[in-house]
Design a protein around this motif. Structure first.
Motif, PDB file in Angstrom:
ATOM      1  N   GLU A  27     -17.447  -4.337   6.198  1.00 35.56           N
ATOM      2  CA  GLU A  27     -16.023  -4.104   5.990  1.00 35.56           C
ATOM      3  C   GLU A  27     -15.500  -4.978   4.854  1.00 35.56           C
ATOM      4  O   GLU A  27     -15.717  -6.185   4.843  1.00 35.56           O
ATOM      5  N   PRO A  28     -14.803  -4.402   3.866  1.00 40.89           N
ATOM      6  CA  PRO A  28     -14.308  -5.199   2.740  1.00 40.89           C
ATOM      7  C   PRO A  28     -13.316  -6.259   3.196  1.00 40.89           C
ATOM      8  O   PRO A  28     -12.627  -6.118   4.210  1.00 40.89           O
ATOM      9  N   ILE A  29     -13.234  -7.336   2.447  1.00 37.82           N
ATOM     10  CA  ILE A  29     -12.285  -8.393   2.723  1.00 37.82           C
ATOM     11  C   ILE A  29     -10.865  -7.831   2.736  1.00 37.82           C
ATOM     12  O   ILE A  29     -10.523  -6.945   1.948  1.00 37.82           O
ATOM     13  N   THR A  42      -6.990  -8.868  10.510  1.00 41.60           N
ATOM     14  CA  THR A  42      -7.336 -10.254  10.819  1.00 41.60           C
ATOM     15  C   THR A  42      -8.752 -10.539  10.319  1.00 41.60           C
ATOM     16  O   THR A  42      -9.522  -9.628  10.023  1.00 41.60           O
ATOM     17  N   VAL A  43      -9.087 -11.812  10.228  1.00 36.96           N
ATOM     18  CA  VAL A  43     -10.422 -12.227   9.803  1.00 36.96           C
ATOM     19  C   VAL A  43     -11.411 -11.941  10.932  1.00 36.96           C
ATOM     20  O   VAL A  43     -11.124 -12.232  12.100  1.00 36.96           O
ATOM     21  N   PRO A  44     -12.570 -11.355  10.638  1.00 40.66           N
ATOM     22  CA  PRO A  44     -13.561 -11.055  11.685  1.00 40.66           C
ATOM     23  C   PRO A  44     -13.962 -12.305  12.469  1.00 40.66           C
ATOM     24  O   PRO A  44     -14.011 -13.406  11.924  1.00 40.66           O
ATOM     25  N   LYS A  45     -14.246 -12.116  13.736  1.00 42.28           N
ATOM     26  CA  LYS A  45     -14.605 -13.219  14.626  1.00 42.28           C
ATOM     27  C   LYS A  45     -15.794 -14.013  14.073  1.00 42.28           C
ATOM     28  O   LYS A  45     -16.799 -13.452  13.641  1.00 42.28           O
ATOM     29  N   GLY A  46     -15.652 -15.337  14.079  1.00 46.00           N
ATOM     30  CA  GLY A  46     -16.717 -16.219  13.635  1.00 46.00           C
ATOM     31  C   GLY A  46     -16.794 -16.419  12.139  1.00 46.00           C
ATOM     32  O   GLY A  46     -17.669 -17.139  11.667  1.00 46.00           O
ATOM     33  N   HIS A  47     -15.864 -15.819  11.376  1.00 49.52           N
ATOM     34  CA  HIS A  47     -15.880 -15.948   9.923  1.00 49.52           C
ATOM     35  C   HIS A  47     -14.670 -16.736   9.430  1.00 49.52           C
ATOM     36  O   HIS A  47     -13.622 -16.782  10.089  1.00 49.52           O
ATOM     37  N   LYS A  78      -8.306 -19.551   6.956  1.00 47.70           N
ATOM     38  CA  LYS A  78      -8.247 -18.757   8.177  1.00 47.70           C
ATOM     39  C   LYS A  78      -9.601 -18.752   8.877  1.00 47.70           C
ATOM     40  O   LYS A  78     -10.640 -18.820   8.223  1.00 47.70           O
ATOM     41  N   TYR A  79      -9.552 -18.625  10.209  1.00 46.15           N
ATOM     42  CA  TYR A  79     -10.791 -18.533  10.990  1.00 46.15           C
ATOM     43  C   TYR A  79     -10.604 -17.514  12.098  1.00 46.15           C
ATOM     44  O   TYR A  79      -9.628 -17.565  12.865  1.00 46.15           O
ATOM     45  N   GLY A  80     -11.556 -16.563  12.198  1.00 46.43           N
ATOM     46  CA  GLY A  80     -11.481 -15.532  13.229  1.00 46.43           C
ATOM     47  C   GLY A  80     -11.942 -16.054  14.579  1.00 46.43           C
ATOM     48  O   GLY A  80     -13.114 -16.402  14.739  1.00 46.43           O
ATOM     49  N   VAL A  81     -11.040 -16.118  15.540  1.00 49.74           N
ATOM     50  CA  VAL A  81     -11.370 -16.640  16.867  1.00 49.74           C
ATOM     51  C   VAL A  81     -11.604 -15.525  17.885  1.00 49.74           C
ATOM     52  O   VAL A  81     -12.061 -15.778  18.995  1.00 49.74           O
ATOM     53  N   GLY A  82     -11.280 -14.303  17.526  1.00 53.27           N
ATOM     54  CA  GLY A  82     -11.485 -13.165  18.417  1.00 53.27           C
ATOM     55  C   GLY A  82     -11.661 -11.908  17.598  1.00 53.27           C
ATOM     56  O   GLY A  82     -11.559 -11.916  16.369  1.00 53.27           O
ATOM     57  N   ASP A  83     -11.929 -10.793  18.277  1.00 51.47           N
ATOM     58  CA  ASP A  83     -12.144  -9.535  17.563  1.00 51.47           C
ATOM     59  C   ASP A  83     -10.902  -9.097  16.792  1.00 51.47           C
ATOM     60  O   ASP A  83     -11.014  -8.403  15.783  1.00 51.47           O
ATOM     61  N   GLY A 262      -4.263 -15.016  -7.976  1.00 52.99           N
ATOM     62  CA  GLY A 262      -5.040 -15.762  -6.995  1.00 52.99           C
ATOM     63  C   GLY A 262      -6.380 -15.137  -6.693  1.00 52.99           C
ATOM     64  O   GLY A 262      -6.766 -14.107  -7.261  1.00 52.99           O
ATOM     65  N   VAL A 263      -7.085 -15.765  -5.762  1.00 48.65           N
ATOM     66  CA  VAL A 263      -8.422 -15.312  -5.377  1.00 48.65           C
ATOM     67  C   VAL A 263      -8.600 -15.540  -3.878  1.00 48.65           C
ATOM     68  O   VAL A 263      -8.048 -16.480  -3.307  1.00 48.65           O
ATOM     69  N   SER A 264      -9.355 -14.645  -3.243  1.00 45.77           N
ATOM     70  CA  SER A 264      -9.666 -14.766  -1.810  1.00 45.77           C
ATOM     71  C   SER A 264     -11.145 -14.575  -1.607  1.00 45.77           C
ATOM     72  O   SER A 264     -11.792 -13.792  -2.315  1.00 45.77           O
ATOM     73  N   VAL A 265     -11.712 -15.318  -0.625  1.00 52.68           N
ATOM     74  CA  VAL A 265     -13.137 -15.199  -0.324  1.00 52.68           C
ATOM     75  C   VAL A 265     -13.341 -15.323   1.185  1.00 52.68           C
ATOM     76  O   VAL A 265     -12.645 -16.082   1.859  1.00 52.68           O
ATOM     77  N   ARG A 266     -14.281 -14.567   1.706  1.00 50.47           N
ATOM     78  CA  ARG A 266     -14.620 -14.597   3.126  1.00 50.47           C
ATOM     79  C   ARG A 266     -16.095 -14.982   3.271  1.00 50.47           C
ATOM     80  O   ARG A 266     -16.939 -14.560   2.491  1.00 50.47           O
TER      81      ARG A 266
END
Length: 267
Positions: A27-29, A42-47, A78-83, A262-266
């Motif tokens: 899935e794209p950022i 939201t950010v994927p869980k664990g990422h 950001k940090y994904g804590v759930g689905d 700006g720039v974003s990275v996952r």
């Protein structure tokens, strides 16, 4: 210990306590940048995801005064804590405000306030109308020349409406906050609204046209702001995104022009 040092220690502890996501995902950022609204994703869980404004400059001319604001490195971690849930902290390492008249000039600069946020998706994958809740609290780490020295908070409700396989979509982000009164005593409601028309021009490139308005109901007098905005986002692979945009004020209470990138990275 200054605010920047305290923040660095807090983020270090957070990084140690939370694992890093393994590998890439298909899935794209999806970032809240660019634009003034907020995405429903939201950010994927664990990422982890880092969204940084490399530079943001705005200009206001009113009543013989020329004011500029320059923000460097405005960052959300950001940090994904759930689905469908992520937590985040955002801050600006450098804010520089300059005001100049025919007879005087003033400059204020320093570290900005810290924002603590949680985003919760309420709808499932593939929903035509996507809805999220995005509450936040502002921690007053900035000097009083930059911030107001008080805790504030609010709730954003990101909305997104897609049209099947069409490259077009609509998004909105109504917001209601508790804002400090101008005299420093008590709080009053502040409301903002954005409406964005979005086009997925190619698989990598998206463009948006946005209308934004705010209403600040300070007891001393209501202030209304409005802008018309344009922005683009360009994805590099599935984990990186570059963005840029410009906002143009529609009344005298609003900055005449704002330009940013700006720039974003996952990961």
């Amino acid at each position: 210990m200054d605010a920047l040092a305290r923040l660095a220690i807090a983020l270090s502890g957070l990084a140690v306590a939370m694992p890093v996501g393994a590998g890439t995902i298909d899935e794209p950022i999806c970032a809240d940048r660019p634009g003034k609204g907020s995405a429903t994703c939201t950010v994927p869980k664990g990422h982890w995801q880092i969204e940084t404004g490399l530079a943001d400059w705005s200009l206001t001319k009113a009543r013989g005064e020329r004011s500029t604001e320059f923000k460097l490195g405005e960052t959300a971690i950001k940090y994904g804590v759930g689905d469908r849930t992520h937590i985040e902290v955002s801050f600006t390492p450098l804010v520089r405000n300059t005001s100049r008249t025919a007879t005087a000039r003033s400059i204020d600069s320093g570290f900005g306030d810290v924002n603590l946020k949680v985003k919760q998706e309420l709808t499932g994958d593939g929903a035509a109308l996507a809805v999220s809740l995005y509450p936040y609290v502002i921690i007053p780490t900035a000097s009083k020349s930059i911030g107001n020295g008080k805790v504030e908070g609010g709730l954003i409700v990101p909305l997104s409406l897609s049209f099947g396989k069409s490259p077009l979509s609509l998004s909105a982000a109504p917001e209601l906050d508790a804002s400090l009164d101008g005299d420093g005593h008590g709080y009053h409601p502040y409301m903002a609204q954005s409406l964005s028309f979005d086009v997925q021009a190619t698989e990598a490139l998206s463009m948006s046209a946005e209308l934004w308005g705010s209403w600040d109901w300070d007891p001393a007098g209501t202030t209304r702001e409005a802008t018309v905005d344009g922005s683009f986002a360009y994805k590099i692979g599935s984990e990186w995104q570059l963005d840029g945009g410009a906002n143009f004020g529609l009344n005298r209470s609003t900055a005449d022009v704002e330009i940013y990138g700006g720039v974003s990275v996952r990961f």
